[in-house]
Scaffold this active site. Sequence first.
Site, PDB file in Angstrom:
ATOM      1  N   HIS A  67       0.845  -1.141   0.225  1.00 64.05           N
ATOM      2  CA  HIS A  67       0.056   0.122   0.048  1.00 64.05           C
ATOM      3  C   HIS A  67       0.828   1.439  -0.109  1.00 64.05           C
ATOM      4  O   HIS A  67       2.108   1.087   0.096  1.00 64.05           O
ATOM      5  CB  HIS A  67      -0.870   0.066   1.299  1.00 64.05           C
ATOM      6  CG  HIS A  67      -0.234  -0.087   2.636  1.00 64.05           C
ATOM      7  ND1 HIS A  67      -0.226  -1.199   3.352  1.00 64.05           N
ATOM      8  CD2 HIS A  67       0.683   0.848   2.935  1.00 64.05           C
ATOM      9  CE1 HIS A  67       0.708  -0.806   4.453  1.00 64.05           C
ATOM     10  NE2 HIS A  67       1.077   0.445   4.097  1.00 64.05           N
TER      11      HIS A  67
HETATM   12  C1  T46 Z   1       2.679   0.470   6.984  1.00 62.53           C
HETATM   13  C2  T46 Z   1       3.504  -0.812   7.029  1.00 62.53           C
HETATM   14  C3  T46 Z   1       4.915  -0.489   7.063  1.00 62.53           C
HETATM   15  C4  T46 Z   1      -4.587  -0.182  13.339  1.00 62.53           C
HETATM   16  O1  T46 Z   1      -5.670  -0.280  13.765  1.00 62.53           O
HETATM   17  N1  T46 Z   1      -3.684   0.803  13.736  1.00 62.53           N
HETATM   18  C5  T46 Z   1      -2.684   0.928  13.319  1.00 62.53           C
HETATM   19  O2  T46 Z   1      -1.793   2.153  13.677  1.00 62.53           O
HETATM   20  C6  T46 Z   1      -1.919   0.234  12.382  1.00 62.53           C
HETATM   21  C7  T46 Z   1      -0.500   0.448  11.676  1.00 62.53           C
HETATM   22  C8  T46 Z   1      -2.656  -1.073  11.904  1.00 62.53           C
HETATM   23  N2  T46 Z   1      -3.851  -1.105  12.450  1.00 62.53           N
HETATM   24  C9  T46 Z   1      -4.770  -2.168  11.916  1.00 62.53           C
HETATM   25  C10 T46 Z   1      -5.229  -2.241  10.416  1.00 62.53           C
HETATM   26  C11 T46 Z   1      -5.319  -3.759  10.164  1.00 62.53           C
HETATM   27  O3  T46 Z   1      -6.544  -3.945  10.479  1.00 62.53           O
HETATM   28  O4  T46 Z   1      -3.950  -3.473  11.889  1.00 62.53           O
HETATM   29  C12 T46 Z   1      -4.354  -4.287  10.837  1.00 62.53           C
HETATM   30  C13 T46 Z   1      -2.963  -4.724  10.171  1.00 62.53           C
HETATM   31  O5  T46 Z   1      -2.575  -3.577   9.334  1.00 62.53           O
HETATM   32  P1  T46 Z   1      -1.869  -3.872   7.871  1.00 62.53           P
HETATM   33  O6  T46 Z   1      -2.648  -4.854   7.186  1.00 62.53           O
HETATM   34  O7  T46 Z   1      -2.063  -2.474   7.239  1.00 62.53           O
HETATM   35  O8  T46 Z   1      -0.318  -3.932   8.395  1.00 62.53           O
HETATM   36  P2  T46 Z   1       0.883  -3.766   7.424  1.00 62.53           P
HETATM   37  O9  T46 Z   1       2.023  -4.723   8.139  1.00 62.53           O
HETATM   38  O10 T46 Z   1       0.504  -4.538   6.046  1.00 62.53           O
HETATM   39  O11 T46 Z   1       1.082  -2.485   7.073  1.00 62.53           O
HETATM   40  C14 T46 Z   1       1.569  -1.495   8.348  1.00 62.53           C
HETATM   41  C15 T46 Z   1       0.965  -0.253   8.407  1.00 62.53           C
HETATM   42  O12 T46 Z   1      -0.501  -0.638   8.501  1.00 62.53           O
HETATM   43  C16 T46 Z   1       1.163   0.586   7.436  1.00 62.53           C
HETATM   44  O13 T46 Z   1       0.805   1.643   7.563  1.00 62.53           O
HETATM   45  O14 T46 Z   1       3.090   1.495   6.194  1.00 62.53           O
HETATM   46  O15 T46 Z   1       2.971  -1.444   8.273  1.00 62.53           O
END
Ligand code: T46
Length: 138
Positions: A53
């Site tokens: 993303h």
């Molecule tokens: C990024 C990369 C480096 C929250 O509720 N609060 C938060 O602050 C974050 C970071 C995530 N979440 C929730 C959203 C999703 O339901 O945690 C779940 C997993 O998030 P995501 O699938 O976006 O995780 P990654 O590892 O793909 O991405 C993360 C960050 O979300 C993103 O901003 O830049 O790490």
Amino acid sequence: MEKTDLIKIIDAPLVSDPRGNLIFLEGNKQIPFSIKRIYWMFDLEEDGKRGFHAHRNTVQVLFCTAGKCLIKVDDGKEKSELWLDTPNKGILLDKKVWHSMEKFQEGTTILVLANKEYDESDYLRNYDDFVKYVNCNQ
Ligand code: T46
């Protein structure tokens, strides 16, 4: 660690003494923004992939505080990748940069500092939408 034009490496001060190592970070100093949010990832599946993303407005710095992983970045024109493998060297991920993380060594922990609170509407999670957004918001 390799430096690219697409990303800036952030050097955190490392204080070593016979007791071990200490690394510190301060907002608006080593981190080039006021820190609004901190999160970290651990117990990462070695074959897993995360990210895929970009953010409309969120700027972040990532550190691999333990272990290592491969970071891939793409600003819509240029792609690059690098290993994040040094605890006091972070990567500045600017807004509008598509990014992903993979090849997690066992025991890897990723620490992220962000300039914005969490807001799902800030995410561009579809690559075609990301390219269109970048082209319309240069
Ligand atoms: C990024 C990369 C480096 C929250 O509720 N609060 C938060 O602050 C974050 C970071 C995530 N979440 C929730 C959203 C999703 O339901 O945690 C779940 C997993 O998030 P995501 O699938 O976006 O995780 P990654 O590892 O793909 O991405 C993360 C960050 O979300 C993103 O901003 O830049 O790490």
